[in-house]
Design an enzyme around this catalytic site. Structure first.
Site, mmCIF file in Angstrom:
data_model
loop_
_atom_site.group_PDB
_atom_site.id
_atom_site.type_symbol
_atom_site.label_atom_id
_atom_site.label_comp_id
_atom_site.label_asym_id
_atom_site.label_seq_id
_atom_site.Cartn_x
_atom_site.Cartn_y
_atom_site.Cartn_z
ATOM 1 N N ILE A 1 0.862 -1.197 0.000
ATOM 2 C CA ILE A 1 0.000 0.000 0.000
ATOM 3 C C ILE A 1 0.890 1.235 0.000
ATOM 4 O O ILE A 1 1.736 1.388 0.889
ATOM 5 C CB ILE A 1 -0.911 0.053 1.249
ATOM 6 C CG1 ILE A 1 -1.734 -1.231 1.377
ATOM 7 C CG2 ILE A 1 -1.825 1.272 1.196
ATOM 8 C CD1 ILE A 1 -2.580 -1.301 2.656
ATOM 9 N N ASP B 1 9.471 8.897 0.282
ATOM 10 C CA ASP B 1 8.633 9.626 -0.651
ATOM 11 C C ASP B 1 8.419 8.707 -1.847
ATOM 12 O O ASP B 1 9.328 7.971 -2.241
ATOM 13 C CB ASP B 1 9.352 10.911 -1.083
ATOM 14 C CG ASP B 1 8.446 11.814 -1.895
ATOM 15 O OD1 ASP B 1 8.111 12.895 -1.391
ATOM 16 O OD2 ASP B 1 8.090 11.449 -3.040
ATOM 17 N N ASN C 1 -2.046 4.036 -4.093
ATOM 18 C CA ASN C 1 -2.890 5.071 -3.499
ATOM 19 C C ASN C 1 -2.237 6.448 -3.412
ATOM 20 O O ASN C 1 -2.924 7.456 -3.431
ATOM 21 C CB ASN C 1 -3.301 4.582 -2.089
ATOM 22 C CG ASN C 1 -3.862 5.687 -1.226
ATOM 23 O OD1 ASN C 1 -4.908 6.237 -1.530
ATOM 24 N ND2 ASN C 1 -3.167 6.019 -0.153
ATOM 25 N N TYR D 1 -4.380 18.575 -11.968
ATOM 26 C CA TYR D 1 -4.855 17.432 -11.175
ATOM 27 C C TYR D 1 -5.752 16.543 -12.039
ATOM 28 O O TYR D 1 -5.586 15.318 -12.082
ATOM 29 C CB TYR D 1 -5.602 17.926 -9.925
ATOM 30 C CG TYR D 1 -6.099 16.785 -9.073
ATOM 31 C CD1 TYR D 1 -5.200 15.961 -8.402
ATOM 32 C CD2 TYR D 1 -7.462 16.499 -8.977
ATOM 33 C CE1 TYR D 1 -5.649 14.877 -7.645
ATOM 34 C CE2 TYR D 1 -7.920 15.431 -8.223
ATOM 35 C CZ TYR D 1 -7.008 14.625 -7.564
ATOM 36 O OH TYR D 1 -7.458 13.550 -6.830
ATOM 37 N N LYS E 1 -5.195 12.576 -13.305
ATOM 38 C CA LYS E 1 -6.130 11.483 -13.038
ATOM 39 C C LYS E 1 -6.697 10.915 -14.344
ATOM 40 O O LYS E 1 -7.008 9.722 -14.408
ATOM 41 C CB LYS E 1 -7.238 11.948 -12.082
ATOM 42 C CG LYS E 1 -6.716 12.233 -10.669
ATOM 43 C CD LYS E 1 -6.102 10.978 -10.028
ATOM 44 C CE LYS E 1 -5.597 11.200 -8.621
ATOM 45 N NZ LYS E 1 -5.076 9.984 -7.988
ATOM 46 N N VAL F 1 -13.764 13.097 -0.576
ATOM 47 C CA VAL F 1 -13.484 12.238 0.573
ATOM 48 C C VAL F 1 -12.777 13.107 1.609
ATOM 49 O O VAL F 1 -11.775 13.756 1.284
ATOM 50 C CB VAL F 1 -12.553 11.057 0.205
ATOM 51 C CG1 VAL F 1 -12.452 10.079 1.372
ATOM 52 C CG2 VAL F 1 -13.038 10.344 -1.046
HETATM 53 C C1 8X3 Z 1 -10.730 14.244 -5.461
HETATM 54 C C2 8X3 Z 1 -12.031 14.653 -6.028
HETATM 55 O O1 8X3 Z 1 -13.487 16.479 -6.989
HETATM 56 O O2 8X3 Z 1 -11.667 17.187 -5.531
HETATM 57 O O3 8X3 Z 1 -10.010 13.434 -6.299
HETATM 58 O O4 8X3 Z 1 -11.187 16.423 -7.725
HETATM 59 S S1 8X3 Z 1 -12.057 16.250 -6.589
#
Ligand code: 8X3
Length: 256
Positions: free
Chosen positions: A11, A65, A89, A155, A159, A188
């Site tokens: 993990i 890291d 993760n 970001y 993803k 979350v």
């Molecule tokens: C986290 C969800 O909506 O902040 O990955 O991008 S969001």
């Protein structure tokens, strides 16, 4: 294929949030663990807590890291290449500024952690899993890997990259007893927002104000459900958001 029984799970980002919740969940299922995170004190505490509850388990820790160039060697040395499950993760968002206002150093850190380090972890364990007769990989994606939103360009891009990489991995390894899965959560409540806003707790708290976010345990419960399926079943992807969230940009807040 059906005789394959996972025993040892790796993990990353294990010292808090989803990683920590998953460590507890897998330990409760009797899995030995290799926990990777930066904060040694937290790892040692987690190891000691888990061993108190599950004294028969083998819990290994590596304080590193995820971007450290020596990490792969350390994982190989500690695990002997016996990894059956990877919970990939570790990842982060940094800042919520527009493209023109955001900083290159934030971009680089997100790309390096969420993309390069995540992919390298897969590259490290997949040959071992194939050689050992199987394995399970869960990549931590995000609703930001499906949707986009202003202030989340890099970001979201990282993803989206995880999403694409996971899908290709699944196609490439199909038929070799490797279950390649991803989970794509919305909001979350972990250290995610505190880290995104660089320690500004006020700003982080505002993200979840007046709504009920998911908790780390909600995600670990879903990941455990993915892993608990019979060997011939792959849950390709779970997309999950709080009931109060309709999309990254639509959130119901009862105080407003
Ligand atoms: C986290 C969800 O909506 O902040 O990955 O991008 S969001």
């Amino acid at each position: 294929m059906n005789s394959f029984k996972p025993k040892y799970a790796l993990i990353t980002g294990a010292s808090s949030g989803i990683g920590l919740a998953m460590a507890k969940s897998l330990a409760s299922k009797g899995l030995d663990l290799l926990l990777v995170a930066r904060r040694l004190d937290r790892l040692e505490q987690l190891k000691s807590d888990l061993l108190k509850e599950f004294p028969k388990l083998k819990i290994d820790i590596i304080d590193s890291d995820i971007n450290d160039n020596t990490l792969a060697q350390r994982i190989e040395k500690v695990s002997g290449g016996k990894i059956d499950i990877l919970i990939n993760n570790a990842g982060l968002a940094l800042g919520k500024e527009t493209i023109e206002k955001s900083s290159f150093s934030d971009w680089e850190q997100m790309i390096s952690t969420n993309v390069v380090a995540n992919f390298k972890m897969v590259h490290l364990v997949v040959p071992w899993m194939l050689q050992n007769g199987g394995g399970d990989i869960i990549n931590l994606c995000s609703v930001a890997g499906i949707h986009t939103y202003p202030g989340g360009a890099v970001y979201c891009a990282t993803k989206h990259a995880v999403h694409a990489f996971t899908k290709v991995l699944r196609e490439e390894t199909c038929g070799r007893n490797l279950r390649v899965m991803q989970i794509s959560p919305g909001m979350v409540n972990t250290e995610f927002s505190t880290s995104r806003f660089k320690g500004d707790k006020n700003q982080a708290d505002k993200v979840y104000e007046g709504m009920t976010p998911l908790m780390a345990e909600d995600i670990s419960r879903m990941m455990q459900f993915m892993l608990d399926q019979p060997r011939h079943v792959v849950i390709d992807e779970i997309i999950t958001m709080p009931t109060d969230q309709g999309s990254p940009t639509t959130v119901f807040r009862n105080s407003k």
